[in-house]
Design an enzyme around this catalytic site. Structure first.
Site, PDB file in Angstrom:
ATOM      1  N   GLY A 192       0.818  -1.212   0.000  1.00  0.00           N
ATOM      2  CA  GLY A 192       0.000   0.000   0.000  1.00  0.00           C
ATOM      3  C   GLY A 192       0.845   1.252   0.000  1.00  0.00           C
ATOM      4  O   GLY A 192       1.997   1.251  -0.446  1.00  0.00           O
ATOM      5  N   SER A 193       0.292   2.318   0.535  1.00  0.00           N
ATOM      6  CA  SER A 193       0.936   3.630   0.488  1.00  0.00           C
ATOM      7  C   SER A 193       1.973   3.783   1.595  1.00  0.00           C
ATOM      8  O   SER A 193       1.888   3.128   2.644  1.00  0.00           O
ATOM      9  CB  SER A 193      -0.117   4.734   0.644  1.00  0.00           C
ATOM     10  N   PRO A 194       2.957   4.655   1.397  1.00  0.00           N
ATOM     11  CA  PRO A 194       3.952   4.904   2.446  1.00  0.00           C
ATOM     12  C   PRO A 194       3.326   5.424   3.742  1.00  0.00           C
ATOM     13  O   PRO A 194       3.806   5.106   4.827  1.00  0.00           O
ATOM     14  CB  PRO A 194       4.868   5.961   1.814  1.00  0.00           C
ATOM     15  N   GLY A 197       1.917   2.528   5.440  1.00  0.00           N
ATOM     16  CA  GLY A 197       3.056   1.679   5.767  1.00  0.00           C
ATOM     17  C   GLY A 197       3.751   2.124   7.041  1.00  0.00           C
ATOM     18  O   GLY A 197       4.178   1.297   7.856  1.00  0.00           O
ATOM     19  N   GLU A 214       5.675  -3.286   0.938  1.00  0.00           N
ATOM     20  CA  GLU A 214       5.717  -3.073  -0.512  1.00  0.00           C
ATOM     21  C   GLU A 214       4.980  -1.769  -0.792  1.00  0.00           C
ATOM     22  O   GLU A 214       3.752  -1.731  -0.786  1.00  0.00           O
ATOM     23  CB  GLU A 214       5.062  -4.249  -1.245  1.00  0.00           C
ATOM     24  N   CYS A 252       2.042   0.131  -8.523  1.00  0.00           N
ATOM     25  CA  CYS A 252       3.248   0.599  -7.842  1.00  0.00           C
ATOM     26  C   CYS A 252       4.481   0.476  -8.715  1.00  0.00           C
ATOM     27  O   CYS A 252       5.437   1.239  -8.554  1.00  0.00           O
ATOM     28  CB  CYS A 252       3.450  -0.159  -6.535  1.00  0.00           C
TER      29      CYS A 252
END
Length: 508
Positions: A192-194, A197, A214, A252
């Site tokens: 997913g998104s930072p 994350g 990831e 991504c």
């Protein structure tokens, strides 16, 4: 909230009991579950296609390529190699320790939590599950609530095909994710998104839980000035398919922006336009070959990237947006401001900024001034340029003269570095990520090396020095009391050899 907490606690308790029972350690069990997952995918292929179209508007061919076929391939690969992966490996030990032997024994971690993403709601949910099961773990899979049809089909079919005491699906949004993260896991896998994350990593740190993140990032494609027109045509086709083909740019590892020599840019722009029309027709919205944006929130996010006046002015192709149908046609931008949001945030949509450089070699510095990407794509035949890209940049991976194809290669790991994530999976790398390779030393009682014990003396210091130098001949001489004698003999031999050499040089 309390009810969800109780469900989570009961689920974790049951799965931990299953793991402690040893059921999942059996290779036969692992193969049975992998085969069942393959059967699930094949039996429900049409339902999966329907769910992917409902959630993201994916064409059945795109759905099979990116969500169904890729999983069947991965399962077949795991089944073909599992016996080799689980086998105990020999560890080479120093000769001095003979007859002891070393072993590396892969063992499952325990109970793992997998968070799936919405853009590939089937493949990115089940790909890590393949590795977790192959390694012998129990699994909780949390599908993305932003792809509700796909989440529903996973939640419905997994219990019908697979062991419900070892593999469980928990649906829901952010609230259930927060509840799950309050518990201790043996590993957490997140795609997913930072931003999310960071939250996952923060929660995991409380229990010292290892994580695989990831995350993605802005993946550039470098296009060198290819002299052969056919090579350039192939490169453009691959770039177009790598930008708009994977979930309308919502990927991504999709191409985020392009770097090209300014003298080469007009030719590249025209070829991009022609190829877009060839692939997606004059009316991409009606072609049924490009997925739609997942929901209004993300549609508005992508739309806002174009609202800056200088960004909007940089559009050289496309620009049509249909909020009702959540569709954005392919858009090309030429040199949007480098300080704009579109050049600093992951686009995750069908917009392609083309950035011109005075010299394509400058692309390395351009990339290095930004966060490390998940992948760098580069189309070039210049071997020296390839070496510079490899040695002077850092990224999760590098792909030369192609786009996305590395994702389906089981022999190559997939994962990021820095802000694009960490940890890796696919093929054997998935098995390794969900396993602990236990070091085993099998020692005996003879011979006994007394120099390892006090009281200390000069002999024992010499023994230990020689042992760490792996000087076995020296150890034998030391034990025989001949070490000093052999040192003198060695000096004498060197002296005689030098004398012979000097004598021979007289004849040349």
């Amino acid at each position: 909230m309390e009810a969800m907490s109780e469900i989570a606690e009961d689920t974790l308790r049951e799965l931990r009991e299953t793991f402690r029972s040893g059921r999942t350690r059996s290779v036969a069990w692992r193969k049975t579950q992998l085969s069942a997952l393959r059967e699930l995918i094949r039996d429900n292929e049409e339902k999966i296609f329907e769910a992917l179209y409902q959630d993201l508007g994916k064409h059945p061919i795109e759905a099979y390529r990116d969500e169904v076929g890729v999983l069947i391939k991965s399962i077949n690969y795991a089944l073909s190699n599992l016996d080799k992966w689980v086998a105990t490996k020999k560890g080479k030990l120093p000769l001095l320790l003979f007859p002891a032997r070393g072993e590396l024994v892969p063992e499952p971690l325990g109970l793992v939590l997998i968070f799936a993403s919405w853009n590939y709601p089937i493949s990115l949910a089940l790909e890590p599950v393949i590795g977790a099961i192959a390694a012998g773990n129990t699994v909780v899979l949390k599908p993305s609530d932003q792809s509700p049809a796909c989440s529903s089909i996973i939640a419905k079919t997994i219990p019908e095909y697979m062991d419900p005491k070892a593999i469980r699906i928990i649906e829901g949004g952010a609230q259930i994710s927060e509840i799950l993260l309050q518990h201790k896991w043996d590993k957490i896998f997140f795609t997913g998104s930072p931003q999310v994350g960071r939250a996952v990593m923060t929660a995991a740190a409380k229990h010292l839980t290892p994580v695989i993140l990831e995350l993605g990032g802005k993946c550039p494609v470098i296009l060198d000035s290819l002299s052969n027109p056919s090579d350039l045509k192939v490169a453009i086709k691959r770039i177009v398919s790598g930008k708009w083909g994977p979930c309308s740019g919502q990927a991504c590892i999709g191409v985020d922006y392009m770097l090209v020599d300014e003298k080469f840019a007009p030719t590249v722009i025209e070829l991009l336009k022609k190829t877009i029309k060839k692939f997606y027709t004059e009316s991409p919205k009606d072609a049924n070959c490009i997925a739609r944006i997942v929901n209004k929130k993300h549609f508005q996010r992508v739309q806002n990237l174009l609202k800056e006046p200088l960004v909007e002015a940089s559009i050289v192709h496309g620009g049509s947006l249909d909020e009702e149908k959540l569709f954005i046609e392919p858009i090309i931008l030429l040199n949007p401001p480098l300080d704009s949001a579109i050049m600093n945030e992951e686009i995750f949509g069908p917009l392609l900024p083309v950035i011109t450089l005075k010299n394509i070699q400058e692309s390395i510095e351009f990339i290095n001034t930004r966060p490390k990407p998940l992948t760098i794509y580069a189309f070039t035949k210049d071997e020296n340029f390839k070496k510079k890209i490899l040695s002077e940049t850092s990224s999760g991976g590098v792909t030369f003269n192609d786009v996305l194809i590395q994702f389906i290669c089981d022999a190559l790991p997939f994962g990021g570095v820095g802000s694009s994530g960490f940890g890796r999976y696919h093929g054997k790398f998935s098995f390794d990520s969900f396993s602990h390779e236990k070091a085993v030393f099998q020692g005996g009682f003879f011979p006994e090396l007394e120099p390892r014990y006090p009281p200390w003396n000069n002999f024992k210091m010499k023994f230990i020095r020689l042992a760490y130098d792996f000087d076995h001949f020296g150890l034998v001489l030391l034990l025989l009391g001949l070490k000093r004698f052999c040192r003198l003999m060695g000096l004498l031999i060197r002296f005689v050899a030098m004398a012979i050499l000097l004598h021979l040089l007289k004849f040349f």
